[in-house]
Design an enzyme around this catalytic site. Structure first.
Site, PDB file in Angstrom:
ATOM      1  N   ASP A 281      35.520  69.998  24.880  1.00 41.89           N
ATOM      2  CA  ASP A 281      36.249  69.113  23.971  1.00 41.89           C
ATOM      3  C   ASP A 281      37.489  68.496  24.626  1.00 41.89           C
ATOM      4  O   ASP A 281      38.487  68.225  23.962  1.00 41.89           O
ATOM      5  CB  ASP A 281      36.656  69.858  22.686  1.00 41.89           C
ATOM      6  CG  ASP A 281      35.499  70.636  22.111  1.00 41.89           C
ATOM      7  OD1 ASP A 281      34.395  70.052  22.058  1.00 41.89           O
ATOM      8  OD2 ASP A 281      35.674  71.805  21.747  1.00 41.89           O
TER       9      ASP A 281
ATOM     10  N   HIS B   3      29.676  65.351  22.403  1.00 37.99           N
ATOM     11  CA  HIS B   3      30.533  64.361  23.067  1.00 37.99           C
ATOM     12  C   HIS B   3      30.766  63.197  22.121  1.00 37.99           C
ATOM     13  O   HIS B   3      29.818  62.666  21.548  1.00 37.99           O
ATOM     14  CB  HIS B   3      29.862  63.863  24.357  1.00 37.99           C
ATOM     15  CG  HIS B   3      29.631  64.961  25.345  1.00 37.99           C
ATOM     16  ND1 HIS B   3      28.392  65.300  25.812  1.00 37.99           N
ATOM     17  CD2 HIS B   3      30.489  65.819  25.921  1.00 37.99           C
ATOM     18  CE1 HIS B   3      28.509  66.320  26.643  1.00 37.99           C
ATOM     19  NE2 HIS B   3      29.772  66.652  26.726  1.00 37.99           N
TER      20      HIS B   3
HETATM   21  P1  IMP Z   1      26.769  78.677  22.417  1.00 31.93           P
HETATM   22  O1  IMP Z   1      26.693  78.139  23.808  1.00 31.93           O
HETATM   23  O2  IMP Z   1      26.360  77.667  21.380  1.00 31.93           O
HETATM   24  O3  IMP Z   1      26.055  79.986  22.262  1.00 31.93           O
HETATM   25  O4  IMP Z   1      28.312  78.997  22.121  1.00 31.93           O
HETATM   26  C1  IMP Z   1      29.020  79.928  22.934  1.00 31.93           C
HETATM   27  C2  IMP Z   1      30.517  79.621  22.928  1.00 31.93           C
HETATM   28  O5  IMP Z   1      30.730  78.351  23.550  1.00 31.93           O
HETATM   29  C3  IMP Z   1      31.124  79.476  21.528  1.00 31.93           C
HETATM   30  O6  IMP Z   1      32.481  79.927  21.593  1.00 31.93           O
HETATM   31  C4  IMP Z   1      31.083  77.986  21.258  1.00 31.93           C
HETATM   32  O7  IMP Z   1      32.062  77.588  20.325  1.00 31.93           O
HETATM   33  C5  IMP Z   1      31.371  77.451  22.656  1.00 31.93           C
HETATM   34  N1  IMP Z   1      30.802  76.109  22.870  1.00 31.93           N
HETATM   35  C6  IMP Z   1      29.520  75.786  23.150  1.00 31.93           C
HETATM   36  N2  IMP Z   1      29.390  74.463  23.319  1.00 31.93           N
HETATM   37  C7  IMP Z   1      30.616  73.937  23.167  1.00 31.93           C
HETATM   38  C8  IMP Z   1      31.150  72.603  23.250  1.00 31.93           C
HETATM   39  O8  IMP Z   1      30.467  71.608  23.521  1.00 31.93           O
HETATM   40  N3  IMP Z   1      32.479  72.467  23.024  1.00 31.93           N
HETATM   41  C9  IMP Z   1      33.276  73.540  22.765  1.00 31.93           C
HETATM   42  N4  IMP Z   1      32.840  74.780  22.677  1.00 31.93           N
HETATM   43  C10 IMP Z   1      31.515  74.993  22.875  1.00 31.93           C
END
Ligand code: IMP
Length: 349
Positions: free
Chosen positions: A13, A43
């Site tokens: 982000d 994005h």
């Molecule tokens: P997951 O990859 O969806 O399992 O999420 C694992 C961790 O990564 C969590 O804390 C999510 O909030 C964070 N996360 C995954 N993708 C993003 C993103 O695009 N932006 C910010 N945090 C992310």
């Protein structure tokens, strides 16, 4: 310039979408290639007055003469992909690699059922981790097996390598942020892959010596969504008072926030081998920077902040975001601005 990698320097982000869209319009790359993880990433691109929230299509889609590819490292959810292709009207200039692993509905269900992922880690539950796990077990379906993707499937790596051989300009877009990396992040509060520049290159089949520039993106303050440590975290009221309140693109969750972290920035520059820094949302920190296009338009405090980032990281700040739209930017890449960067000191964990 012929091969540039863009990655996030904190916890995702940071505004990669905006920077990628700006570079696509300004530099007119031949190819924009999505590396990184799958549709857990979000994005935001504002182009022509329209806001796009993308999870798979490269943010460089805004330039209609740029070809758009997704490399074989990236997990693909066909429903999300087909929807974004339609929304961005990109069908005729798009290819997804035949070896991309497929996120299926059961992967999402698996993540939603897991207390470890949904409660402890704070996963987006997009099914991406379950898909990557299945791929590691060599049981996952690939894009070449999915009829709805047939018109778009091909050898993206071959196309990228051919472009590089002809000295064409290729931009590789990473996802999430350096400290959400499975290897280098705040484990277990991380995503299911490495998220550094090296990984983004491997995702799209580009070797380390083929890369000319690595742009690491930092926001002017740090945010984090989901669980895990955030040094210097401010309480909600203070975040709101500073105007830093934000919500996640994929999940809509409120992001936690902290002031810019120079120690993390140093580490991110090292892990990514950054050659340049893009700094976003400077106008949120310094409202007088809003809409600025020249360094001279910034006040003393804002310029001191930028110098400090350069001194602490040893890398020049070449792009500065001064508003949400893709054109709100100060571009110093061709300026003769003296960079006061000093050599980087290595800090041990
Ligand atoms: P997951 O990859 O969806 O399992 O999420 C694992 C961790 O990564 C969590 O804390 C999510 O909030 C964070 N996360 C995954 N993708 C993003 C993103 O695009 N932006 C910010 N945090 C992310």
């Amino acid at each position: 310039m012929p091969c540039t990698v863009i990655v996030g320097g904190f916890f995702g982000d940071e505004g990669k979408g905006k920077i990628a869209a700006y570079l696509a319009m300004k530099d007119k790359p031949d190819l924009c290639v999505r590396g990184g993880n799958g549709p857990n990433a979000g994005h935001t691109v504002i182009h022509g007055g329209v806001q796009y929230s993308l999870r798979l299509i490269p943010s460089g889609f805004v330039n209609r003469s740029t070809r758009l590819l997704i490399g074989p490292g990236v997990p693909v959810d066909p429903t999300v992909l087909l929807d974004e292709l339609r929304k961005t009207d990109s069908e005729r200039r798009f290819e997804v690699d035949n070896q991309c692993p497929i996120v299926e509905p059961r992967h999402k269900e698996q993540e939603s059922r897991s207390d470890h992922l949904s409660k402890k880690v704070g996963s987006t539950k997009s099914g991406v981790g379950a898909c990557n796990a299945e791929r590691a077990l060599r049981m996952v379906k690939l894009a070449q097996q999915i009829p709805s993707l047939k018109p778009y499937v091909g050898d993206t790596v071959g196309e990228i390598q051919e472009a590089l051989a002809q000295n064409k300009y290729v931009v590789i877009e990473g996802t999430q942020g350096t400290f959400l990396s499975l290897y280098h992040g705040t484990y277990p509060y991380v995503t299911s892959k490495d998220t550094t520049a090296s990984a983004a290159c491997a995702d799209v089949g580009v070797g380390p010596t083929q890369v000319d520039d690595v742009i690491v993106i930092f926001k002017a303050y740090v945010t984090r969504v989901g669980e895990g440590p955030l040094e210097g975290q401010l309480d909600r009221e203070e975040v709101a008072r500073r105007g830093w309140t934000e919500f996640g693109t994929v999940t809509g969750r409120e992001r936690r926030a902290a002031p810019f972290d120079f120690r993390l920035a140093r580490r991110a520059v090292q892990l990514n081998g950054a050659t340049q820094i893009a700094l976003t949302k400077l106008d949120v920190l310094f409202p007088s920077a809003k809409g600025a296009h020249e360094l001279a338009d910034l006040d003393e405090k804002a310029r001191t902040f930028i110098s400090k980032i350069e001194q602490e990281t040893g890398v020049p700040v070449t792009l500065i975001g001064t508003g949400p739209a893709e054109a709100d930017i100060i571009d110093l890449r061709n300026s003769n601005k003296p960079i006061k960067a000093k050599p980087l000191l290595v800090q041990r964990r």
